[in-house]
Design a protein around this motif. Structure first.
Motif, mmCIF file in Angstrom:
data_model
loop_
_atom_site.group_PDB
_atom_site.id
_atom_site.type_symbol
_atom_site.label_atom_id
_atom_site.label_comp_id
_atom_site.label_asym_id
_atom_site.label_seq_id
_atom_site.Cartn_x
_atom_site.Cartn_y
_atom_site.Cartn_z
ATOM 1 N N ASP A 66 -7.219 -1.441 4.588
ATOM 2 C CA ASP A 66 -6.328 -2.514 4.138
ATOM 3 C C ASP A 66 -6.710 -3.876 4.707
ATOM 4 N N THR A 126 0.232 4.906 0.943
ATOM 5 C CA THR A 126 0.173 5.923 1.989
ATOM 6 C C THR A 126 0.391 5.329 3.376
ATOM 7 N N ASP A 149 0.883 -1.154 0.000
ATOM 8 C CA ASP A 149 0.000 0.000 0.000
ATOM 9 C C ASP A 149 0.929 1.214 0.000
ATOM 10 N N ASP A 201 -1.240 -0.521 6.136
ATOM 11 C CA ASP A 201 -1.364 0.000 7.496
ATOM 12 C C ASP A 201 -2.756 0.529 7.828
HETATM 13 MG MG MG Z 1 -3.729 3.658 3.220
#
Ligand code: MG
Ligand code: ADP
Length: 289
Positions: A237, A40, A38, A233
């Motif tokens: 997710d 961000t 992922d 995180d």
């Molecule tokens: Mg994210």
């Protein structure tokens, strides 16, 4: 019963900040040949800074920031933190919100002073049929747009930066002969591609809604040769972590949902610990077998 070697492996990994939730995952991680990150908060710091804002004529900057920050007070997204602290810096008081809905991958809808306000990306504005200037689509940075009622009111420009360790994370995986490395993100494709290039990752998938991330992993899984580790995180997710062969959560700033769903938790803020985890699995296998 778990062979003694697994306890050693779990212990050694935990001293490096990598928590395996069971010996079976030490085993599963040795099979991994595809690592999907992922973006961000996993590869980037995930702590945005507001760079500037652009209010429409008739809307003051203060009003724009006030509406955005007041709505974001109802969100735990990293974008929310940035906007709230920006309002604080500028001494802007927040106002009460009611009827708040957070729409994953889009932003928020809330009522303030009797008016509906939208705070999020252009996809959110489009969803509600709100027209916005064409320029917005060509900005290669994260923007949070705002609409008051049915009228576009302006945007805030935010930036996030790569974690210093992100380049290492990719290098170390390649050194372990893991060459299928991908980034998934709900952010704009241009932003995702830009970060991927800096990391030496050629497979960058942006503009994905949470459901799109699930579909992407499902498609990967449909080929049994792919053994997938997903690293994330966020709250969003959790479904992808569950769907992967090995779900790895970044525990530093990570959400409880991600940490709970994951098979492996990285307790430091270092994505290179993914390579550490794979290495630990391989070492343990050598001892046990
Ligand atoms: Mg994210
Ligand atoms: P990712 O973690 O992959 O960046 P998310 O699904 O968390 O993806 O978010 C995707 C996009 O949705 C963000 O880049 C942002 O444009 C928008 N978004 C999500 N939540 C918010 C929020 N609370 N405020 C403003 N925008 C948001």
């Amino acid at each position: 019963s778990i062979p003694l070697g697994y306890f050693g492996g779990i212990g050694a990994a935990s001293r490096l900040g990598v928590l395996f939730k069971g010996g079976n995952y030490l085993d599963a991680i040795t099979q991994v040949n595809t690592v999907v990150f992922d973006k961000t908060g996993t590869l980037t710091k995930g702590t945005f800074d507001v760079q500037s804002c652009q209010a429409q004529p008739g809307v003051t900057e203060e009003k724009l920031i006030q509406l955005a920050a007041s709505a974001e007070r109802n969100s735990t997204h990293p974008i929310a933190k940035a906007i709230i602290s920006y309002a604080k810096q500028r001494d802007i008081e927040l106002i009460a919100t009611t009827d708040v809905t957070e729409i994953a991958g889009h932003g928020l809808q809330a009522t303030m002073d009797g008016t509906r306000v939208l705070v999020g990306n252009t996809r959110l504005l489009t969803k509600f049929g709100i027209e916005y200037p064409d320029e917005l689509s060509s900005i290669v940075d994260t923007i949070v747009a705002c609409a008051i009622g049915t009228k576009y009111a302006g945007y805030l420009l935010l930036s996030d930066t790569l974690k210093e360790d992100a380049v290492n994370a990719v290098k170390e995986l390649k050194a372990l002969n893991i060459n299928n490395i991908q980034i998934l993100s709900g952010d704009k494709q241009a932003i995702v591609t830009n970060f991927a290039e800096k990391l030496g990752i050629t497979q960058a998938y942006g503009d994905l809604l949470p459901d799109g991330k699930v579909k992407h992993i499902e498609a990967l899984r449909s080929n049994p040769a792919n053994r997938i580790a997903f690293v994330g995180d966020g709250i969003n997710d959790a479904p992808v972590l569950a769907l992967s062969h090995v779900g790895i959560a970044m525990g530093g700033l990570g959400s409880d949902a991600a940490i709970e769903t994951a098979d492996v938790v990285i307790q430091t803020d270092q994505p290179s610990r993914v390579a550490t985890a794979i290495h630990a699995g391989r070492q343990t296998r050598r001892i046990v077998w």
